[in-house]
Scaffold this active site. Structure first.
Site, PDB file in Angstrom:
ATOM      1  N   CYS A   1     -42.231  -3.474  54.665  1.00 36.84           N
ATOM      2  CA  CYS A   1     -43.390  -3.047  55.456  1.00 36.84           C
ATOM      3  C   CYS A   1     -43.696  -3.947  56.650  1.00 36.84           C
ATOM      4  O   CYS A   1     -44.412  -3.547  57.549  1.00 36.84           O
ATOM      5  CB  CYS A   1     -44.628  -2.943  54.569  1.00 36.84           C
ATOM      6  SG  CYS A   1     -45.346  -4.534  54.137  1.00 36.84           S
TER       7      CYS A   1
ATOM      8  N   CYS B   1     -45.822  -9.093  56.228  1.00 39.49           N
ATOM      9  CA  CYS B   1     -45.741 -10.542  55.983  1.00 39.49           C
ATOM     10  C   CYS B   1     -44.846 -11.239  56.997  1.00 39.49           C
ATOM     11  O   CYS B   1     -44.361 -12.333  56.732  1.00 39.49           O
ATOM     12  CB  CYS B   1     -45.221 -10.775  54.566  1.00 39.49           C
ATOM     13  SG  CYS B   1     -43.536 -10.173  54.359  1.00 39.49           S
TER      14      CYS B   1
ATOM     15  N   LEU C   1     -28.039 -16.255  50.498  1.00 40.82           N
ATOM     16  CA  LEU C   1     -28.080 -16.314  51.967  1.00 40.82           C
ATOM     17  C   LEU C   1     -29.398 -15.706  52.436  1.00 40.82           C
ATOM     18  O   LEU C   1     -30.417 -16.372  52.504  1.00 40.82           O
ATOM     19  CB  LEU C   1     -26.880 -15.547  52.542  1.00 40.82           C
ATOM     20  CG  LEU C   1     -25.548 -16.294  52.788  1.00 40.82           C
ATOM     21  CD1 LEU C   1     -25.701 -17.381  53.831  1.00 40.82           C
ATOM     22  CD2 LEU C   1     -24.950 -16.842  51.540  1.00 40.82           C
ATOM     23  N   GLY C   2     -29.408 -14.431  52.682  1.00 39.63           N
ATOM     24  CA  GLY C   2     -30.641 -13.802  53.169  1.00 39.63           C
ATOM     25  C   GLY C   2     -31.625 -13.482  52.068  1.00 39.63           C
ATOM     26  O   GLY C   2     -32.797 -13.225  52.318  1.00 39.63           O
TER      27      GLY C   2
ATOM     28  N   THR D   1     -31.939 -10.839  50.569  1.00 45.10           N
ATOM     29  CA  THR D   1     -32.472  -9.477  50.684  1.00 45.10           C
ATOM     30  C   THR D   1     -31.869  -8.546  49.641  1.00 45.10           C
ATOM     31  O   THR D   1     -32.316  -7.413  49.473  1.00 45.10           O
ATOM     32  CB  THR D   1     -32.208  -8.880  52.083  1.00 45.10           C
ATOM     33  OG1 THR D   1     -30.791  -8.777  52.259  1.00 45.10           O
ATOM     34  CG2 THR D   1     -32.789  -9.727  53.187  1.00 45.10           C
TER      35      THR D   1
ATOM     36  N   LEU E   1     -30.440 -10.220  46.493  1.00 50.24           N
ATOM     37  CA  LEU E   1     -30.799 -10.950  45.271  1.00 50.24           C
ATOM     38  C   LEU E   1     -32.299 -10.874  45.007  1.00 50.24           C
ATOM     39  O   LEU E   1     -32.740 -10.651  43.888  1.00 50.24           O
ATOM     40  CB  LEU E   1     -30.427 -12.429  45.414  1.00 50.24           C
ATOM     41  CG  LEU E   1     -28.978 -12.846  45.188  1.00 50.24           C
ATOM     42  CD1 LEU E   1     -28.825 -14.324  45.502  1.00 50.24           C
ATOM     43  CD2 LEU E   1     -28.551 -12.573  43.752  1.00 50.24           C
TER      44      LEU E   1
ATOM     45  N   ALA F   1     -65.302  12.046  54.215  1.00 49.94           N
ATOM     46  CA  ALA F   1     -65.590  13.396  54.711  1.00 49.94           C
ATOM     47  C   ALA F   1     -65.929  13.427  56.199  1.00 49.94           C
ATOM     48  O   ALA F   1     -66.636  14.327  56.664  1.00 49.94           O
ATOM     49  CB  ALA F   1     -66.698  14.056  53.883  1.00 49.94           C
TER      50      ALA F   1
ATOM     51  N   GLU G   1     -60.836  12.910  59.758  1.00 46.51           N
ATOM     52  CA  GLU G   1     -59.831  13.616  58.962  1.00 46.51           C
ATOM     53  C   GLU G   1     -59.075  14.714  59.702  1.00 46.51           C
ATOM     54  O   GLU G   1     -57.922  15.001  59.392  1.00 46.51           O
ATOM     55  CB  GLU G   1     -60.526  14.293  57.771  1.00 46.51           C
ATOM     56  CG  GLU G   1     -61.207  13.351  56.827  1.00 46.51           C
ATOM     57  CD  GLU G   1     -62.084  14.122  55.876  1.00 46.51           C
ATOM     58  OE1 GLU G   1     -61.730  14.222  54.707  1.00 46.51           O
ATOM     59  OE2 GLU G   1     -63.126  14.643  56.326  1.00 46.51           O
TER      60      GLU G   1
HETATM   61  C1  FAD Z   1     -35.997  -3.674  53.049  1.00 43.33           C
HETATM   62  C2  FAD Z   1     -34.494  -3.588  53.017  1.00 43.33           C
HETATM   63  C3  FAD Z   1     -33.886  -2.560  53.696  1.00 43.33           C
HETATM   64  C4  FAD Z   1     -32.490  -2.444  53.669  1.00 43.33           C
HETATM   65  N1  FAD Z   1     -31.917  -1.409  54.347  1.00 43.33           N
HETATM   66  C5  FAD Z   1     -30.562  -1.295  54.334  1.00 43.33           C
HETATM   67  C6  FAD Z   1     -29.930  -0.223  55.023  1.00 43.33           C
HETATM   68  O1  FAD Z   1     -30.575   0.606  55.660  1.00 43.33           O
HETATM   69  N2  FAD Z   1     -28.589  -0.143  54.961  1.00 43.33           N
HETATM   70  C7  FAD Z   1     -27.831  -1.053  54.271  1.00 43.33           C
HETATM   71  O2  FAD Z   1     -26.633  -0.943  54.259  1.00 43.33           O
HETATM   72  N3  FAD Z   1     -28.403  -2.079  53.625  1.00 43.33           N
HETATM   73  C8  FAD Z   1     -29.749  -2.208  53.631  1.00 43.33           C
HETATM   74  N4  FAD Z   1     -30.334  -3.234  52.950  1.00 43.33           N
HETATM   75  C9  FAD Z   1     -29.474  -4.141  52.165  1.00 43.33           C
HETATM   76  C10 FAD Z   1     -29.061  -5.341  52.954  1.00 43.33           C
HETATM   77  O3  FAD Z   1     -28.149  -4.979  53.941  1.00 43.33           O
HETATM   78  C11 FAD Z   1     -28.419  -6.324  52.007  1.00 43.33           C
HETATM   79  O4  FAD Z   1     -29.397  -6.661  51.065  1.00 43.33           O
HETATM   80  C12 FAD Z   1     -27.987  -7.566  52.701  1.00 43.33           C
HETATM   81  O5  FAD Z   1     -27.024  -7.316  53.645  1.00 43.33           O
HETATM   82  C13 FAD Z   1     -27.521  -8.634  51.708  1.00 43.33           C
HETATM   83  O6  FAD Z   1     -27.319  -9.844  52.389  1.00 43.33           O
HETATM   84  P1  FAD Z   1     -28.033 -11.200  51.960  1.00 43.33           P
HETATM   85  O7  FAD Z   1     -27.514 -12.271  52.838  1.00 43.33           O
HETATM   86  O8  FAD Z   1     -29.482 -11.044  51.977  1.00 43.33           O
HETATM   87  O9  FAD Z   1     -27.501 -11.357  50.486  1.00 43.33           O
HETATM   88  P2  FAD Z   1     -28.101 -12.207  49.292  1.00 43.33           P
HETATM   89  O10 FAD Z   1     -29.214 -11.453  48.664  1.00 43.33           O
HETATM   90  O11 FAD Z   1     -28.420 -13.569  49.739  1.00 43.33           O
HETATM   91  O12 FAD Z   1     -26.831 -12.255  48.324  1.00 43.33           O
HETATM   92  C14 FAD Z   1     -26.338 -11.069  47.789  1.00 43.33           C
HETATM   93  C15 FAD Z   1     -25.105 -11.331  46.928  1.00 43.33           C
HETATM   94  O13 FAD Z   1     -23.996 -11.706  47.749  1.00 43.33           O
HETATM   95  C16 FAD Z   1     -23.342 -12.848  47.236  1.00 43.33           C
HETATM   96  N5  FAD Z   1     -22.856 -13.606  48.382  1.00 43.33           N
HETATM   97  C17 FAD Z   1     -23.494 -13.807  49.539  1.00 43.33           C
HETATM   98  N6  FAD Z   1     -22.703 -14.467  50.388  1.00 43.33           N
HETATM   99  C18 FAD Z   1     -21.560 -14.732  49.742  1.00 43.33           C
HETATM  100  C19 FAD Z   1     -20.357 -15.373  50.113  1.00 43.33           C
HETATM  101  N7  FAD Z   1     -20.181 -15.904  51.299  1.00 43.33           N
HETATM  102  N8  FAD Z   1     -19.382 -15.452  49.182  1.00 43.33           N
HETATM  103  C20 FAD Z   1     -19.535 -14.932  47.962  1.00 43.33           C
HETATM  104  N9  FAD Z   1     -20.651 -14.278  47.570  1.00 43.33           N
HETATM  105  C21 FAD Z   1     -21.642 -14.182  48.451  1.00 43.33           C
HETATM  106  C22 FAD Z   1     -24.411 -13.571  46.455  1.00 43.33           C
HETATM  107  O14 FAD Z   1     -23.811 -14.338  45.447  1.00 43.33           O
HETATM  108  C23 FAD Z   1     -25.260 -12.448  45.923  1.00 43.33           C
HETATM  109  O15 FAD Z   1     -24.748 -12.013  44.700  1.00 43.33           O
HETATM  110  C24 FAD Z   1     -31.711  -3.390  52.953  1.00 43.33           C
HETATM  111  C25 FAD Z   1     -32.339  -4.443  52.279  1.00 43.33           C
HETATM  112  C26 FAD Z   1     -33.718  -4.545  52.307  1.00 43.33           C
HETATM  113  C27 FAD Z   1     -34.390  -5.654  51.572  1.00 43.33           C
HETATM  114  S1  FES Z   2     -42.307  -6.796  53.924  1.00 46.00           S
HETATM  115 FE1  FES Z   2     -43.951  -5.914  52.882  1.00 46.00          FE
HETATM  116  S2  FES Z   2     -44.947  -7.648  52.082  1.00 46.00           S
HETATM  117 FE2  FES Z   2     -43.166  -8.448  52.907  1.00 46.00          FE
END
Ligand code: FAD
Ligand code: FES
Ligand code: FES
Length: 1324
Positions: free
Chosen positions: A50, A53, A260-261, A263, A265, A1070, A1251
């Site tokens: 959203c 934050c 890493l990110g 997002t 995990l 209303a 409304e």
């Molecule tokens: C709100 C939201 C919207 C999203 N929308 C989309 C979308 O529209 N389309 C889409 O495709 N994806 C989408 N995603 C998913 C997103 O692309 C993935 O979550 C993201 O790319 C994962 O990367 P990270 O660095 O955050 O991984 P992390 O969460 O940090 O790690 C994920 C996994 O990867 C492993 N890992 C990471 N790096 C390495 C490495 N170098 N070697 C070995 N293992 C490794 C970790 O051990 C872990 O198990 C969305 C995610 C969120 C939260």
């Molecule tokens: S993106 Fe919604 S509270 Fe973090």
């Protein structure tokens, strides 16, 4: 987090905490966050979906030494990942106390804030953009804000504020830049006025920005090479300083994930409860960020963020010839729509690939692009292909546990090779795809013979799926229609998707499998045509559809200036009183109140069964969790436990999943939630379990309004009948439900701080629950982060349960629902099923109409029975005079959470049935729908179906003005021309009139009171019974008081709504909040002025400050104002009455374009004309119209509630439930207020507009159905199709039936389940 870097060291010890938790710490004495309390950053979903934050993180790149500023969502940022980073929160950008940043000033002054809960996030996204690009392009602005949701404003004013920074800014207002010849804007504005004065804004001066902290600069100059370890309560975070150490650690802890990110995990840890005791952070390992370009490809470090990958690819695309960059272009296409800017900034390429989500947007392209993965471990390095086997997780093709992904190699494409990417999601931006695909073909040089072909799909199975077999069988084939046909059949055969597949939408997904291939086929044909001369291209290829690029909407806002003296603020676009505080994060919401002495947290335990007996509850393990204090059950309630049918806390039996059974009280929110996981409840399932309207238990009562029931056959007319389904809607207020109950030491008094539209109801419910008199309970509402009807009834339930906890424990109790619980428990707009029979003449005149509506009330009837569908019935006729009319309605009981009030209260659902009926009549008569609408509209002074007299003059004016302003008839012709030329895309246009009844249909609900105090320094405190929900009621009330007392608004103040100041208030709902409270404020001010009259007469030249010395002459300077309310009644026996004080009229015209192959649509233009009479504040009123319109558009196009067959709501967050985003705003959006008509009843002849705009969102829906009808006509399919709202891509695609949908039905599913499959989801 200005100057807050020093706190980080202490905070890092909390290894498993997210940044959002740290920022929000309210001051537990033992917590290091005591000093923090940076509540400006809001928390609204916890899933990165959203943007509320959002903060800015700044880091120095160890290789380039450049400082990178990027936006992140703190709810997914682990605090330990910020080592060496600077974090800037909204507090660090600017404040009311020091200096406002231009971003903050402009968003507030452009009226880009309503409730203000999303505003700090918006500010931070925009601020980060400006730190990187002080004069951004409009495209960059859209991209930066794409991940920030706002439920109130409709985004247009937020974009308007951002546009003031853009390099080339198309005008916000004035004459819109229309693309259409002969287009003409309204003639109504004799005088146009501006909503803000751009010239007054302070300039952006990048030299004034905070610098990167020198101590962090020094850290990067001399980077720490040691491994850093942070121990948390349950998690240890290890951050090695060298690549060698990382490999060693991975060998030592092979089970530990790399983080890493976060997002991927993070959400898994949160929703699936996966706990990793050790996390390895490679954030400091520069080897993972290396990028190398070679002659044959590109190697990108696995640690690069997706945002960096996007930049790297864009650079390579600009450097290389097109033939070499096919894969890069395809990746770039998806990187633009993948998640939000914040997520792309955080997520890494490695994390994305390794997560192997079935919906991954990049893996299908990387797979067809023959990417390889460079793996490293202590043992050495090796390469594996990013193949289907890797994607399927086959051990032989996977990483070994001790290996890490170092980088990814993506080869260049070559001549005669074409790569494309496809995706279809519920909406264009910030939505996970339903299905995506990567496709690559290589031809024998100089021919159209397929040498190599690879196709992979996402979203159609547990992992990305390759259609390897089909591709092999097509090798050597020519790229022609025969090949296309065979390919489609083979693909459908190979890409298996059983009927019960997770995610549902099976037929739609199967259709996309072949539709995407067809798109690829057409794209490649176009390319071959350029390379092979002559090359015959079939006609259908000419109608190929490229992807849409969203543009910033040029908008115009028209209202007529009121001609009153300059010092009179009424009628002027005065900024929301809290606007600047919203923008700086200083506006305090309920949960921003600092922790009070001995405060405890509460979490709710809800039913996991739809209809069951509670057999036993085992709390033993839960009570052992450290910090758990008590459990609150129905037995602890000293007074009444709700009503017999609607209990606060369940006793013995549960009626829906999400029903509250009891509550856990603990020292912290985390402890309370951990305890809930340990509670064991056994149930005995009961029957029958009913979810949908069609099989519901229908209660005995039903209502009807009948004018004269003449059977159609007697009228000698044509007759048709039809059905309409309108789905429910989640309020999705950005601030979830929350309450803080503080018991006082004396006389059982309670102070309750609550986010509600109806504090008196909370007060009364707490009183009956605790069995104490109402006068001991004071409810306070400072501001509410959005309500939309969802905070009328429900806050009383949460307030009462928290109050029982406070009484039992003697401690203050804070109860804050997270998004999942809020969506699970609270219910929403009633889904509706409508049946109609209509008799009509060939000229479109409707002679008789019989409508029967059923609404899904959920497990109790509360609002459903009392008002909603009675309202619905009264409102169903909309703008039409149909003399033989029968409306009947029933509220149905089901085993789903009870549905409740929602903006428009039945009107948006019910009137869709009426309008659908009109559209169906038009189709039967071969007439345009607008002609049938006009033919049946009220034209002269008349009486409604329930005999209420009214004058439709303003309705007709709005209608004509809307037709005129939108150049409707010209554009209707253009749409028809467009449709003749395009087979795979169609345009639709619709104009919808509206007669919206305002008010509660009961006189006692229209009362209001106010209390105005004048203090001896001349300052004035105004209090009234309305609540500030973002709709600007407090601003309007001060405008009224300012006019009445003839003093500047700066003398006036409103601090909160309190039941102690104004008792027995009515819910702010209303659309009448400002009307009735305005009258009460006016009354109070007039009383005071009357008292001051003798003093003023004696000293007419005196000042206000001199006059208020009246106090010394024993004149009371405090007065209560009261408004007795509009008269309203309804005799249901006779079906007659005057239930509504007045009507709001309006009309909206929308034009859309649909992609018949995917079901996607884009909104080309919307024009709204609304009769606001004499608007109290045009900026606020236009904001209400726009916000409601966009919310309505969400109801009718994207917002879909999905339940499991067991009645569990799947769509419990922004990832599953799609409210409109910034890219959903029509590309051209014009709003006009009709110049003053008169409503003598109301305050200064203004109208309540909270409304009504909601229903105008249906113009988008009818434009979509218009486009679908055009497609069906061309394909020779029946034009009368069942209308279903929302018109999701799935519905649109399947309604535009063609050879591909047919193939799906013909080709049997390869994996039929053995017996009857249970569908994945049910829709209410
Ligand atoms: C709100 C939201 C919207 C999203 N929308 C989309 C979308 O529209 N389309 C889409 O495709 N994806 C989408 N995603 C998913 C997103 O692309 C993935 O979550 C993201 O790319 C994962 O990367 P990270 O660095 O955050 O991984 P992390 O969460 O940090 O790690 C994920 C996994 O990867 C492993 N890992 C990471 N790096 C390495 C490495 N170098 N070697 C070995 N293992 C490794 C970790 O051990 C872990 O198990 C969305 C995610 C969120 C939260
Ligand atoms: S993106 Fe919604 S509270 Fe973090
Ligand atoms: S102002 Fe954006 S959510 Fe309320």
């Amino acid at each position: 987090m200005k100057n807050s870097h020093s706190y980080l060291a202490a905070i890092l010890l909390r290894a498993e905490w997210g940044l959002s938790v740290i920022l929000h710490l309210k001051g537990s004495p033992s917590s290091p966050g005591t000093l923090m309390r940076l509540t400006g950053t809001k928390y609204a979903c916890g899933r990165g979906g959203c943007g509320a934050c959002t903060v800015m993180v700044s880091k120095r790149d160890p290789t380039s030494q450049e400082i990178r500023h990027f936006s992140v969502t703190t709810c997914l940022v682990p605090i330990c990942s910020l080592y060496g980073a600077a974090v800037t929160t909204v507090e660090g950008v600017g404040s009311m106390k020091t200096r406002l940043h231009p971003v903050q000033e402009r968003i507030a002054k452009s009226h880009g804030t309503q409730c203000g809960f999303c505003t700090p996030g918006m500010v931070m996204s925009m601020y980060t953009l400006l730190r990187n690009h002080p004069q951004p392009s409009e495209e960059q602005l859209l991209e930066a804000l794409g991940g920030n949701l706002c439920r109130c404003t409709g985004y247009r004013p937020i974009l308007a504020s951002g546009k003031t920074f853009c390099l080339v800014s198309r005008g916000l207002r004035g004459h819109p830049q229309s693309k259409n010849d002969g287009d003409r804007r309204s003639s109504l504005g004799t005088q146009e006025s501006q909503l803000f004065v751009k010239e007054e804004f302070q300039p952006l001066d990048p030299t004034q920005e905070l610098i990167f902290p020198p101590e962090l600069l020094r850290m990067t100059e001399n980077p720490e090479k040691r491994t850093l370890t942070f121990h948390g309560e349950r998690v240890t975070w290890i951050s090695p300083g060298t690549f060698k150490d990382l490999l060693e650690l991975k060998a030592k802890h092979p089970e530990a994930p790399l983080i890493l990110g976060n997002t991927s995990l993070g959400p898994a840890m949160r929703s699936k409860g996966c706990l990793h005791p050790i996390l390895l952070s490679p954030a400091r390992i520069s080897e993972l960020n290396v990028v190398s370009k070679t002659n044959d490809g590109l190697t990108i470090g696995a640690g690069c963020s997706l945002a960096q990958v996007k930049d790297i690819l864009a650079e390579r695309v600009s450097e290389l010839p097109e033939e070499k960059t096919q894969t890069y272009r395809a990746l770039l296409k998806h990187l633009k729509s993948l998640a939000s800017q914040q997520i792309r900034n955080m997520a890494s390429l490695g994390g994305h690939i390794i997560s192997r989500h079935s919906y991954s947007d990049l893996n299908p392209i990387l797979a067809v692009g023959n990417a390889t993965l460079n793996l490293t471990s202590e043992e050495g390095t090796r390469r594996i292909p990013l193949s289907e086997h890797f994607l399927a997780g086959l051990a032989s093709a996977d990483l070994k546990p001790e290996e890490i992904l170092e980088s990814v190699y993506i080869p260049h494409s070559q001549k005669w090779e074409f790569v494309s990417a496809f995706r279809q999601a519920q909406c264009q931006q910030n939505a996970l795809p339903d299905v995506n695909a990567g496709m690559r073909v290589l031809f024998k040089e100089g021919t159209d013979i397929i040498e190599d072909l690879s196709i992979t799909y996402g979203g159609v199975g547990a992992a990305t799926v390759s259609a390897h077999k089909s591709c092999q069988q097509l090798l050597g084939r020519q790229w022609d229609e025969l090949m296309l046909d065979e390919a489609c059949r083979r693909l459908l055969d190979e890409v298996s998707l059983p009927g019960w597949a997770p995610g549902g939408r099976v037929e739609f997904k199967r259709t996309l499998v072949v539709s995407f291939f067809f798109k690829f086929y057409l794209q490649v044909l176009q390319e071959l045509k350029k390379l092979i001369k002559p090359f015959p291209v079939p006609v259908s290829a000419l109608a190929f559809m490229g992807s849409w690029q969203h543009k910033l909407p040029p908008s115009s806002l028209l209202f007529v200036d009121s001609h009153q003296p300059l010092q009179d603020p009424v009628g002027r676009p005065v900024m929301h009183l809290s606007g600047l505080k919203h923008a700086t994060g200083e506006a305090e919401f309920c949960d921003d109140i600092p922790m009070v002495d001995k405060e405890l947290c509460m979490a709710l335990v809800t039913s996991t069964r739809a209809y069951a007996k509670i057999i036993s509850i085992d709390l033993s393990e839960a009570l052992e969790i450290p910090g758990v204090v008590d459990v609150i059950t129905a037995k602890d309630i000293p007074g009444t436990n709700g009503t017999e049918d609607d209990k606060l806390l369940a006793v013995d039996e549960v009626l829906c999943v999400g029903q509250i059974i009891f509550a856990v009280v603990a020292e912290t929110d985390v402890q309370a939630k951990r305890a809930i996981e340990k509670i064991k409840i056994t149930y005995e399932e009961l029957e029958p379990i009913i979810f949908t309207i069609k099989v519901s238990r229908v209660p005995g009562l039903s209502y009807k309004v009948v004018e004269s029931e003449v059977p159609c056959k007697l009228l000698n007319v044509r007759l048709i009948q039809g059905e309409v389904h309108v789905g429910g809607q989640e309020h999705f207020y950005m601030e979830t439900q929350r309450v803080l109950v503080i018991p006082k030491t004396e006389d059982k008094e309670l102070d309750i701080y609550v986010s509600t539209q109806d504090p008196a109801h909370v007060q009364k419910t707490v009183s009956s629950t605790l069995n104490i008199p109402i006068n001991r309970i004071t409810c306070h509402v400072k501001r509410v982060g959005g309500g939309f009807g969802g905070k009328i009834g429900r806050p009383a339930v949460f307030g009462a349960i928290a109050a029982v906890g406070a009484l039992k424990t003697g401690h203050p109790i804070r109860l804050v629902l997270d998004r999942e619980d809020d969506m699970l428990i609270t219910g929403g707009r009633h889904p509706l099923f409508g049946k109609y029979k209509v008799g009509f003449m060939n000229n479109g005149r409707i002679k008789a109409l019989d409508i029967e509506c059923f609404i899904n009330g959920g497990c109790t009837l509360d609002d459903s029975e009392l008002s909603l569908w009675k309202f619905l019935i009264l409102k169903l006729e909309n703008a039409y005079k149909i003399r033989n009319l029968r409306f009947r309605g029933r509220a149905c009981l089901t085993n789903l959470p009870s549905n409740t009030a929602f903006r428009g209260f039945g009107f948006p659902q019910g009137t869709l049935v009426t309008e659908s009926c009109i559209t169906a009549v038009a189709a039967k008569c071969g007439l345009p729908p607008e002609k049938v609408r006009e033919k049946n509209m009220y034209r002269t002074v008349d009486k409604t179906i329930y005999k209420q007299a009214f004058n439709p003059e303003s309705l007709i004016r709005c209608w004509n003005e809307c037709l005129d302003a939108s150049s409707f008839h010209n554009r209707r012709k253009q749409v028809e021309e467009f449709n003749k030329k395009n087979y795979w895309k169609k345009r639709g246009i619709a104009v919808i009139p509206m007669k919206f009844s305002v008010g509660f249909a009961a006189t006692s609900y229209h009362q209001a009171a106010a209390l105005v105090h004048i203090y001896t320094d001349g300052s004035v405190l105004v209090t009234h019974g309305g609540n500030e929900l973002g709709q600007g009621i407090h601003t309007k009330m001060l405008q009224v008081a300012s006019r009445e007392l003839k003093i500047p608004m700066s003398h006036l103040h409103i601090c909160e709504t309190s039941t102690a100041m104004v008792p027995n208030t009515i819910a702010t709902a209303a659309s009448v909040g400002a009307d009735i409270n305005g009258k009460a404020v006016q009354n109070a001010c007039q009383i005071l002025l009357k008292r001051l009259e003798p003093i003023i007469k004696k000293n007419p030249e005196g000042t206000w400050e001199e006059w208020v010395t009246a106090f010394e002459q024993r004149i009371s300077l405090s007065a209560t104002g009261y408004f007795r309310g509009y008269k309203a009644f309804m005799d249901w026996e006779k079906g007659e009455g005057d239930p509504f004080p007045y009507y709001v009229y309006g009309a909206a015209c929308s034009e859309v374009e649909i992609d018949c192959l995917t079901g996607a649509h884009k909104k080309i233009r919307t024009d709204i004309v609304m009769d606001a009479c004499c608007s109290l504040n045009p900026a606020i009123d236009i904001g209400q119209i726009e916000g409601a319109f966009i919310q309505g558009m969400g109801l009718y196009t994207t917002e879909e509630l999905k339940y499991s067959p067991e009645g569990v709501l799947y769509s419990r967050g922004p990832d599953e439930y799609k409210i409109p985003t910034i890219s959903d705003v029509p590309e051209e959006f014009n709003v006009s207020l009709l110049p003053s008509s008169q409503t003598p009843l109301t305050i200064y002849s203004s109208k309540g507009l909270g409304e009504s705009g909601m229903f105008l969102g249906s113009s988008v829906f009818f434009a979509i159905t218009d486009a679908v009808a055009a497609a069906r006509k061309e394909r020779d399919i029946a034009e009368d199709f069942t209308v279903k709202s929302p018109a999701t891509p799935e519905w649109v695609r399947m309604a535009c039936a063609d050879r591909f949908t047919e193939m799906v039905y013909i080709c049997p599913l390869p994996l039929e389940p053995p017996s009857h499959p249970t569908p994945w989801a049910i829709f209410k």
